[in-house]
Motif scaffolding. Structure first.
Motif, PDB file in Angstrom:
ATOM      1  N   UNK A  24      68.965  49.374  36.707  1.00  0.00           N
ATOM      2  CA  UNK A  24      69.559  48.644  35.591  1.00  0.00           C
ATOM      3  C   UNK A  24      71.082  48.680  35.574  1.00  0.00           C
ATOM      4  N   UNK A  25      71.695  49.335  36.550  1.00  0.00           N
ATOM      5  CA  UNK A  25      73.141  49.206  36.704  1.00  0.00           C
ATOM      6  C   UNK A  25      73.508  47.883  37.363  1.00  0.00           C
ATOM      7  N   UNK A  26      72.536  47.272  38.066  1.00  0.00           N
ATOM      8  CA  UNK A  26      72.772  46.002  38.767  1.00  0.00           C
ATOM      9  C   UNK A  26      71.955  44.848  38.193  1.00  0.00           C
ATOM     10  N   UNK A  27      70.860  45.170  37.518  1.00  0.00           N
ATOM     11  CA  UNK A  27      69.893  44.150  37.138  1.00  0.00           C
ATOM     12  C   UNK A  27      69.566  44.189  35.648  1.00  0.00           C
ATOM     13  N   UNK A  28      69.079  43.033  35.172  1.00  0.00           N
ATOM     14  CA  UNK A  28      68.577  42.875  33.810  1.00  0.00           C
ATOM     15  C   UNK A  28      67.080  42.614  33.866  1.00  0.00           C
ATOM     16  N   UNK A  29      66.321  43.293  33.021  1.00  0.00           N
ATOM     17  CA  UNK A  29      64.882  43.062  32.938  1.00  0.00           C
ATOM     18  C   UNK A  29      64.612  41.736  32.237  1.00  0.00           C
ATOM     19  N   UNK A  30      63.836  40.861  32.889  1.00  0.00           N
ATOM     20  CA  UNK A  30      63.426  39.612  32.261  1.00  0.00           C
ATOM     21  C   UNK A  30      62.169  39.850  31.428  1.00  0.00           C
ATOM     22  N   UNK A  31      62.020  39.131  30.321  1.00  0.00           N
ATOM     23  CA  UNK A  31      60.881  39.349  29.433  1.00  0.00           C
ATOM     24  C   UNK A  31      59.635  38.583  29.849  1.00  0.00           C
ATOM     25  N   UNK A  32      59.576  38.128  31.082  1.00  0.00           N
ATOM     26  CA  UNK A  32      58.451  37.306  31.522  1.00  0.00           C
ATOM     27  C   UNK A  32      58.310  37.389  33.038  1.00  0.00           C
ATOM     28  N   UNK A  33      57.135  36.959  33.523  1.00  0.00           N
ATOM     29  CA  UNK A  33      56.897  36.870  34.961  1.00  0.00           C
ATOM     30  C   UNK A  33      56.313  38.105  35.605  1.00  0.00           C
ATOM     31  N   UNK A  34      56.283  39.221  34.885  1.00  0.00           N
ATOM     32  CA  UNK A  34      55.829  40.466  35.467  1.00  0.00           C
ATOM     33  C   UNK A  34      54.343  40.714  35.280  1.00  0.00           C
ATOM     34  N   UNK A  35      53.941  41.958  35.523  1.00  0.00           N
ATOM     35  CA  UNK A  35      52.527  42.332  35.447  1.00  0.00           C
ATOM     36  C   UNK A  35      52.359  43.533  34.521  1.00  0.00           C
ATOM     37  N   UNK A  36      51.770  43.280  33.360  1.00  0.00           N
ATOM     38  CA  UNK A  36      51.328  44.311  32.439  1.00  0.00           C
ATOM     39  C   UNK A  36      49.919  43.932  32.018  1.00  0.00           C
ATOM     40  N   UNK A  37      49.207  44.885  31.473  1.00  0.00           N
ATOM     41  CA  UNK A  37      47.900  44.493  30.989  1.00  0.00           C
ATOM     42  C   UNK A  37      47.017  45.663  30.660  1.00  0.00           C
ATOM     43  N   UNK A  38      45.776  45.346  30.359  1.00  0.00           N
ATOM     44  CA  UNK A  38      44.771  46.342  30.029  1.00  0.00           C
ATOM     45  C   UNK A  38      43.634  46.241  31.039  1.00  0.00           C
TER      46      UNK A  38
END
Length: 284
Positions: free
Chosen positions: A66-80
């Motif tokens: 996170x010193x170089x990048x910003x987390x986007x709130x979409x496109x990733x993988x989360x779930x149950x």
């Protein structure tokens, strides 16, 4: 003319399904994209070196990125119901299964391994070895290693190797937190606009549009998805997409961010990662 956005994500069906529209120029207003396909242990390292504009990484790697990048709130993988599994040749259960044993993991900064370390805190293995995830089940089945930590489509295929699930770390996580399991994140370089003219917030909007396009016309990406699915048969591809592409892919939301905060907070308290604060970003 702006340079293309340099992107990297895995060849797994959930990623190719989600990013088909963006990669193929089907998101209105989005810039051109060039893509490298690599497993997450490779992209974690590439992101630490700042090699890509947009990149899929493990949530467990965020404290170093996170010193170089910003987390986007979409496109990733989360779930149950989609967590990593600990596999053994013998039917067994519980953290004591791995105590003093040799365990193969798919990367030392993967979310799977971080969950494993939290789960097995009082039952440490004698040795942990890193192997590409597709090599882990054959190695356990052949007796080369005692246990393996597997991800992705291995949830649907491990029985073919005569293996047993000693633990489902997703079930363990959900039962102890009540939250979804955060697996893979999409990051944008904080200086993205300087090179490409696209802000991280705009990149998030393009990624979300690609997710929406994938759901609107699932058949459009089929050939692309299958061409990168290695030896995965169609029904397993469909199970994979159905499990890992969900409401959190479109937007992390309150529960998604809470899951990330909980994972990295627990890990920091245990001394496994540096403390980190996850900033929130809204797509334009």
């Amino acid at each position: 003319m702006a340079e293309p956005i340099r992107m990297a994500f895995s060849p797994c069906p959930n990623d190719t399904f989600v990013f088909h529209a963006l990669v193929h120029g089907q998101v209105p207003g989005a810039p051109a994209v060039t893509v490298d396909y690599a497993d997450v242990d490779v992209t974690n390292g590439a992101a630490e070196r700042g090699e890509y504009d947009l990149v899929k990484v493990s949530y467990a790697a965020l404290p170093w990125l996170l010193d170089k990048y910003t987390l986007l709130p979409c496109g990733g993988a989360l779930g149950r119901g989609c967590g990593p599994l600990v596999l053994t040749r013998e039917a067994s259960a519980g953290p004591e299964t791995v105590a003093g044993k040799t365990v193969a993991v798919p990367g030392d900064r993967t979310t799977a391994y971080l969950l494993f370390r939290l789960w097995a805190a009082e039952h440490a293995p004698a040795e942990v070895v890193v192997r590409p995830f597709h090599e882990i089940m054959p190695a356990v089945a052949a007796g080369e290693i005692d246990a393996g930590l597997v991800i992705h489509e291995a949830r649907f295929t491990y029985q073919r190797y005569g293996l047993h699930a000693a633990a489902d770390l997703g079930d363990w996580w959900e039962s102890t937190t009540g939250l979804p399991i955060p697996l893979g994140a999409i990051l944008a370089r904080t200086d993205l606009a300087e090179r490409t003219g696209v802000t991280p917030a705009a990149a998030a909007a393009h990624v979300r549009a690609s997710v929406n396009a994938a759901w609107a016309d699932p058949a459009a990406s089929r050939q692309y998805v299958l061409s990168h699915a290695q030896e995965m048969e169609g029904p397993v591809v469909d199970q994979h997409i159905g499990l890992y592409v969900n409401e959190f892919t479109r937007d992390l939301g309150t529960d998604g961010y809470a899951a990330v905060d909980e994972l990295l907070g627990r890990a920091a308290t245990a001394g496994l990662v540096p403390p980190v604060v996850i900033p929130r970003l809204s797509a334009v």
